[in-house]
Scaffold this motif. Structure first.
Motif, PDB file in Angstrom:
ATOM      1  N   HIS A 101       5.013 -28.338   9.170  1.00  0.00           N
ATOM      2  CA  HIS A 101       3.619 -28.013   8.714  1.00  0.00           C
ATOM      3  C   HIS A 101       2.939 -29.261   8.817  1.00  0.00           C
ATOM      4  O   HIS A 101       1.944 -29.391   9.262  1.00  0.00           O
ATOM      5  CB  HIS A 101       3.922 -27.433   7.461  1.00  0.00           C
ATOM      6  CG  HIS A 101       2.500 -27.006   7.132  1.00  0.00           C
ATOM      7  ND1 HIS A 101       1.965 -25.916   7.905  1.00  0.00           N
ATOM      8  CD2 HIS A 101       1.574 -27.520   6.141  1.00  0.00           C
ATOM      9  CE1 HIS A 101       0.617 -25.643   7.285  1.00  0.00           C
ATOM     10  NE2 HIS A 101       0.479 -26.560   6.095  1.00  0.00           N
ATOM     11  N   ASN A 102       3.538 -30.476   8.299  1.00  0.00           N
ATOM     12  CA  ASN A 102       2.542 -31.643   8.374  1.00  0.00           C
ATOM     13  C   ASN A 102       2.405 -32.616   9.524  1.00  0.00           C
ATOM     14  O   ASN A 102       1.644 -33.289   9.870  1.00  0.00           O
ATOM     15  CB  ASN A 102       2.921 -32.509   6.979  1.00  0.00           C
ATOM     16  CG  ASN A 102       2.529 -32.114   5.950  1.00  0.00           C
ATOM     17  OD1 ASN A 102       1.345 -32.233   5.630  1.00  0.00           O
ATOM     18  ND2 ASN A 102       3.387 -31.156   4.928  1.00  0.00           N
ATOM     19  N   PHE A 103       3.741 -32.624  10.208  1.00  0.00           N
ATOM     20  CA  PHE A 103       3.825 -33.432  11.502  1.00  0.00           C
ATOM     21  C   PHE A 103       4.117 -32.909  12.850  1.00  0.00           C
ATOM     22  O   PHE A 103       4.224 -33.611  13.721  1.00  0.00           O
ATOM     23  CB  PHE A 103       5.005 -34.586  10.988  1.00  0.00           C
ATOM     24  CG  PHE A 103       4.526 -35.235   9.837  1.00  0.00           C
ATOM     25  CD1 PHE A 103       3.640 -36.400   9.787  1.00  0.00           C
ATOM     26  CD2 PHE A 103       5.349 -34.951   8.572  1.00  0.00           C
ATOM     27  CE1 PHE A 103       3.338 -37.073   8.804  1.00  0.00           C
ATOM     28  CE2 PHE A 103       5.018 -35.899   7.494  1.00  0.00           C
ATOM     29  CZ  PHE A 103       3.952 -36.785   7.502  1.00  0.00           C
ATOM     30  N   GLY A 104       3.979 -31.449  12.860  1.00  0.00           N
ATOM     31  CA  GLY A 104       4.388 -30.803  14.130  1.00  0.00           C
ATOM     32  C   GLY A 104       5.710 -30.875  14.642  1.00  0.00           C
ATOM     33  O   GLY A 104       6.264 -29.907  14.949  1.00  0.00           O
TER      34      GLY A 104
ATOM     35  N   LEU B  34       7.805 -39.570  13.490  1.00  0.00           N
ATOM     36  CA  LEU B  34       8.082 -40.899  13.751  1.00  0.00           C
ATOM     37  C   LEU B  34       6.602 -41.807  14.274  1.00  0.00           C
ATOM     38  O   LEU B  34       6.533 -42.745  13.719  1.00  0.00           O
ATOM     39  CB  LEU B  34       8.938 -40.942  15.218  1.00  0.00           C
ATOM     40  CG  LEU B  34       9.052 -42.493  15.784  1.00  0.00           C
ATOM     41  CD1 LEU B  34       9.854 -43.259  14.886  1.00  0.00           C
ATOM     42  CD2 LEU B  34       9.859 -42.339  17.017  1.00  0.00           C
ATOM     43  N   GLN B  35       5.706 -40.952  14.643  1.00  0.00           N
ATOM     44  CA  GLN B  35       4.614 -41.275  14.996  1.00  0.00           C
ATOM     45  C   GLN B  35       3.877 -41.986  13.696  1.00  0.00           C
ATOM     46  O   GLN B  35       3.151 -43.178  13.522  1.00  0.00           O
ATOM     47  CB  GLN B  35       3.522 -40.505  15.752  1.00  0.00           C
ATOM     48  CG  GLN B  35       2.339 -41.136  15.962  1.00  0.00           C
ATOM     49  CD  GLN B  35       2.399 -41.922  17.332  1.00  0.00           C
ATOM     50  OE1 GLN B  35       2.254 -43.115  17.563  1.00  0.00           O
ATOM     51  NE2 GLN B  35       2.672 -41.220  18.389  1.00  0.00           N
ATOM     52  N   ALA B  36       3.870 -41.176  12.715  1.00  0.00           N
ATOM     53  CA  ALA B  36       3.151 -41.407  11.429  1.00  0.00           C
ATOM     54  C   ALA B  36       4.064 -42.598  10.747  1.00  0.00           C
ATOM     55  O   ALA B  36       3.277 -43.381  10.035  1.00  0.00           O
ATOM     56  CB  ALA B  36       3.430 -40.299  10.467  1.00  0.00           C
ATOM     57  N   VAL B  37       5.443 -42.813  10.806  1.00  0.00           N
ATOM     58  CA  VAL B  37       6.099 -43.779  10.299  1.00  0.00           C
ATOM     59  C   VAL B  37       5.446 -45.188  10.921  1.00  0.00           C
ATOM     60  O   VAL B  37       5.350 -45.933  10.369  1.00  0.00           O
ATOM     61  CB  VAL B  37       7.542 -43.657  10.213  1.00  0.00           C
ATOM     62  CG1 VAL B  37       8.332 -44.846   9.984  1.00  0.00           C
ATOM     63  CG2 VAL B  37       8.147 -42.532   9.443  1.00  0.00           C
TER      64      VAL B  37
ATOM     65  N   PRO C 200      -1.554 -44.324  18.552  1.00  0.00           N
ATOM     66  CA  PRO C 200      -2.932 -43.969  17.922  1.00  0.00           C
ATOM     67  C   PRO C 200      -3.219 -45.431  16.982  1.00  0.00           C
ATOM     68  O   PRO C 200      -4.280 -45.769  16.848  1.00  0.00           O
ATOM     69  CB  PRO C 200      -2.318 -42.838  16.820  1.00  0.00           C
ATOM     70  CG  PRO C 200      -1.543 -41.895  17.611  1.00  0.00           C
ATOM     71  CD  PRO C 200      -0.788 -43.065  18.347  1.00  0.00           C
ATOM     72  N   SER C 201      -2.230 -45.906  16.356  1.00  0.00           N
ATOM     73  CA  SER C 201      -2.577 -47.136  15.503  1.00  0.00           C
ATOM     74  C   SER C 201      -3.132 -48.152  16.413  1.00  0.00           C
ATOM     75  O   SER C 201      -3.455 -49.343  15.856  1.00  0.00           O
ATOM     76  CB  SER C 201      -1.417 -47.363  14.730  1.00  0.00           C
ATOM     77  OG  SER C 201      -0.370 -48.183  15.535  1.00  0.00           O
TER      78      SER C 201
END
Lengths: 198, 198
Positions: free
Chosen positions: A51-54, A60-63, A124-125
DNA sequence: TCAATTCACATACGCGACGTATGTAGAAAT
DNA sequence: ATTTCTACATACGTCGCGTATGTGAATTGA
């Protein structure tokens, strides 16, 4: 204890999942880490994750984004403490080598990140470390300290050199000794960027 | 057509599997490549694969070894053609950058290799490219052309810089232009290794 | 020459992990 | 208070790896 709003709860959930993922990815690698185990350790299930990260890559992207932001901040502080001149750039580079010795950074940002997310500059970062090194190089070129070459290229190569130095140091049986050699070689290489009085 | 011995047949199957794996790994990445598809395209089954290579990582190892050997040979030839001095080292480095632009090399050797097999210097192939660069550096130090730094460290950083340059070039929309910038920056960095008449 | 053995590879099976489809309880909205 | 929405949990299908087992052809030895 104030009642939490829904958005706050969701932020908390995201944070818990990212924290669990950092540990799991660092210890087992992205490919080997199980989403079931990962979410269970955070007191949740895979439902929250998707739900939160697809998907797994989204997590991994978020981390990676979180780690990259932290690294950029740390390197910036260290570089700034060493001044705005040539020493600042060297300090940044050395800081980058030393950070790359941390398993979390090495495994997630340097190995699995490029392998599963592709070229770091497309993240993205924006790869904060790279961006920051580029700015430092640009400043030094403007100061006439560094010769006028493409700052993006210089930043890329410096970071690449630092990364491989760190991989080498981390895999060596005597990290302290090897780290010294790596830093020395890094300083030597970096001096190639200096403007020659020729 | 002479009848083939068993050992010859086995070599042939190994070669076919490695060839299929090179294609599959390069196109889809190691993690996404399916062993069933891979072996089927070679006219075999997973049985042959596990018999010859043990597991999926074993196959990657074999593919990486083959690629690494080819790369070292090519870089050596190019470097030798440019002479045994400073220009030889530069030519090797540039050759390395250009080879890293090939999807096979980039995806398999530079991205998936380190991620799934660990530090390149620990590979059975010993990372031929790295080994060769080190020898070149050692020769130049002996000649007094390069200042006396740790040759392993120098080779590591040079290769690391070249790798990241290549990733950058490959991901750019205008590879030719970016390649020129990368090569220029690489030459500048490398000059930091030159012995100074101080 | 022929039986016994080996071995290179195929076939069959179990398990684990991902992604999705569906269910649900509690907050928000009216 | 009823309805809607949503953040998550639950349940299911599928796929891919690794292993255990089978098999036919090549090799060996007498």
């Amino acid at each position: 204890m104030a009642a939490k709003k829904r958005s706050e709860m969701m932020e908390e959930t995201r944070a818990k999942l990212i924290a669990s993922a950092r540990k799991a990815f660092a210890e087992q690698g992205f490919a080997a880490a199980s989403m079931d185990d990962l979410t269970a350790e955070a007191g949740l299930t895979r439902g929250a994750l998707y739900h939160n990260f697809g998907d797994k890559r989204g997590l991994l992207q978020a981390v990676v984004d979180q780690l990259d932001t932290e690294m950029a901040q740390r390197a910036h502080d260290i570089g700034a403490r060493a001044g705005t001149g040539w020493d600042g750039l060297l300090a940044e580079g050395v800081a980058y080598i030393e950070m790359a010795l941390e398993p979390e950074v090495q495994r997630i940002v340097l190995l699995d990140g490029p392998a599963f997310l592709g070229d770091p500059s497309q993240w993205p970062s924006q790869n904060g470390c790279l961006h920051m090194t580029r700015q430092t190089v640009e400043r030094l070129i403007a100061q006439g300290v560094v010769r006028p070459i493409d700052p993006e290229a210089a930043a890329r190569l410096l970071n690449g050199a630092a990364l491989n130095a760190a991989l080498w140091v981390a895999a060596s049986p005597d990290p302290q000794d090897v780290l010294a050699k790596a830093v020395e070689a890094f300083r030597a290489l970096a001096e190639g960027l200096l403007a020659r009085p020729s």
